[in-house]
Design a protein around this motif. Structure first.
Motif, PDB file in Angstrom:
ATOM      1  N   LYS A 191       6.110   2.098   4.251  1.00  0.00           N
ATOM      2  CA  LYS A 191       5.740   3.304   5.000  1.00  0.00           C
ATOM      3  C   LYS A 191       4.412   3.056   5.708  1.00  0.00           C
ATOM      4  O   LYS A 191       3.562   2.327   5.211  1.00  0.00           O
ATOM      5  N   LYS A 233       7.322   6.928  -4.820  1.00  0.00           N
ATOM      6  CA  LYS A 233       6.843   7.038  -3.451  1.00  0.00           C
ATOM      7  C   LYS A 233       5.326   7.150  -3.473  1.00  0.00           C
ATOM      8  O   LYS A 233       4.781   8.081  -4.072  1.00  0.00           O
ATOM      9  N   ALA A 234       4.650   6.179  -2.869  1.00  0.00           N
ATOM     10  CA  ALA A 234       3.185   6.163  -2.811  1.00  0.00           C
ATOM     11  C   ALA A 234       2.747   6.146  -1.357  1.00  0.00           C
ATOM     12  O   ALA A 234       2.979   5.162  -0.648  1.00  0.00           O
ATOM     13  N   ILE A 235       2.140   7.240  -0.922  1.00  0.00           N
ATOM     14  CA  ILE A 235       1.634   7.356   0.447  1.00  0.00           C
ATOM     15  C   ILE A 235       0.178   7.787   0.380  1.00  0.00           C
ATOM     16  O   ILE A 235      -0.132   8.905  -0.047  1.00  0.00           O
ATOM     17  N   ASP A 236      -0.712   6.893   0.749  1.00  0.00           N
ATOM     18  CA  ASP A 236      -2.155   7.159   0.700  1.00  0.00           C
ATOM     19  C   ASP A 236      -2.551   7.658  -0.692  1.00  0.00           C
ATOM     20  O   ASP A 236      -2.384   6.929  -1.647  1.00  0.00           O
ATOM     21  N   LYS A 239       0.832  -1.210   0.000  1.00  0.00           N
ATOM     22  CA  LYS A 239       0.000   0.000   0.000  1.00  0.00           C
ATOM     23  C   LYS A 239       0.864   1.257   0.000  1.00  0.00           C
ATOM     24  O   LYS A 239       0.929   1.975  -0.987  1.00  0.00           O
ATOM     25  N   ASN A 240       1.518   1.538   1.110  1.00  0.00           N
ATOM     26  CA  ASN A 240       2.364   2.722   1.236  1.00  0.00           C
ATOM     27  C   ASN A 240       3.826   2.305   1.225  1.00  0.00           C
ATOM     28  O   ASN A 240       4.247   1.479   2.034  1.00  0.00           O
ATOM     29  N   GLY A 287      -5.649   6.663  -3.854  1.00  0.00           N
ATOM     30  CA  GLY A 287      -5.632   6.518  -2.403  1.00  0.00           C
ATOM     31  C   GLY A 287      -6.432   5.334  -1.908  1.00  0.00           C
ATOM     32  O   GLY A 287      -6.112   4.739  -0.883  1.00  0.00           O
ATOM     33  N   GLU A 316       8.095   3.212  -0.561  1.00  0.00           N
ATOM     34  CA  GLU A 316       9.053   3.909  -1.424  1.00  0.00           C
ATOM     35  C   GLU A 316       9.827   2.826  -2.156  1.00  0.00           C
ATOM     36  O   GLU A 316      10.517   2.020  -1.530  1.00  0.00           O
ATOM     37  N   ARG A 326      -0.278  -0.960  -6.654  1.00  0.00           N
ATOM     38  CA  ARG A 326      -1.656  -1.132  -6.167  1.00  0.00           C
ATOM     39  C   ARG A 326      -2.541  -1.717  -7.269  1.00  0.00           C
ATOM     40  O   ARG A 326      -3.608  -1.194  -7.584  1.00  0.00           O
TER      41      ARG A 326
END
Length: 199
Positions: A198, A146-149, A69-70, A170, A72, A90
């Motif tokens: 993350k 980098k994928a955060i939410d 999901k979250n 998200g 780097e 995702r």
């Protein structure tokens, strides 16, 4: 003595957790931890992961067995012949029909580092024209995702390519996958594929 033992145990545990959160996805020997989708070629050569067009000249994917999901993600790629490929995140797949988001890996001026939504809204964001120059055709390139939410940022050879906030991304869940484009004559090498989780 007990206090020293406790500190040692804590440090070992902390180190173990850190290793789990920052690890290699490719062992340099075989495709352990990955699944092939389609009939295109995926193999290991000299410690490098290679994707190459097969006789069917169709889309092909190599997906992680785990979902992320979250994170780097950093990797290195080198395009040989026509290098049209990409890194999905995702994502989910049925046959060779993939659903999710692709960070493009393409020949010069093909929008490497941009984000394309497969079987959905198509291109969501492309790099600025002046940033296309950061690709090094025929040489090793460093890609970071980098994928955060709901926020995704990509870098190519240390230069920021795009930053995107998107509600649909998200809400997305799934694996990471490398792609080989249809059409034939494609060959891309990959190495040093590492992920840092993350929260």
């Amino acid at each position: 003595m007990n206090k020293l033992l406790l500190i040692t145990s804590f440090l070992l545990l902390t180190g173990s957790l850190a290793a789990q959160k920052n690890r290699s996805l490719f062992n340099g020997k075989d495709l352990t931890g990955w699944t092939i989708h389609g009939t295109e070629k995926w193999y290991v050569d000299g410690g490098e992961l290679v994707c190459e067009s097969g006789p069917d000249k169709e889309y092909g994917y190599l997906s992680t067995n785990e979902k992320y999901k979250n994170f780097e993600l950093t990797l290195r790629f080198k395009q040989e012949a026509n290098g049209n490929s990409g890194v999905f995140f995702r994502s989910s797949i049925e046959g060779v029909k993939i659903t999710g988001w692709q960070v493009e890996v393409a020949p010069l001026n093909g929008h490497t580092g941009g984000i394309y939504e497969s079987y959905g809204r198509a291109w969501l964001i492309k790099p600025a024209p002046e940033d296309e120059q950061w690709l090094k055709p025929g040489k090793w390139n460093i890609l970071k995702i980098k994928a955060i939410d709901d926020e995704v940022t990509t870098w190519l050879n240390g230069h920021k390519m795009i930053n995107l906030k998107d509600d649909k991304i998200g809400r997305g869940e799934g694996f990471i996958a490398l792609q080989i484009h249809s059409g034939g004559g494609i060959k891309v090498r990959w190495k040093k594929i590492r992920i840092k989780l993350k929260s």
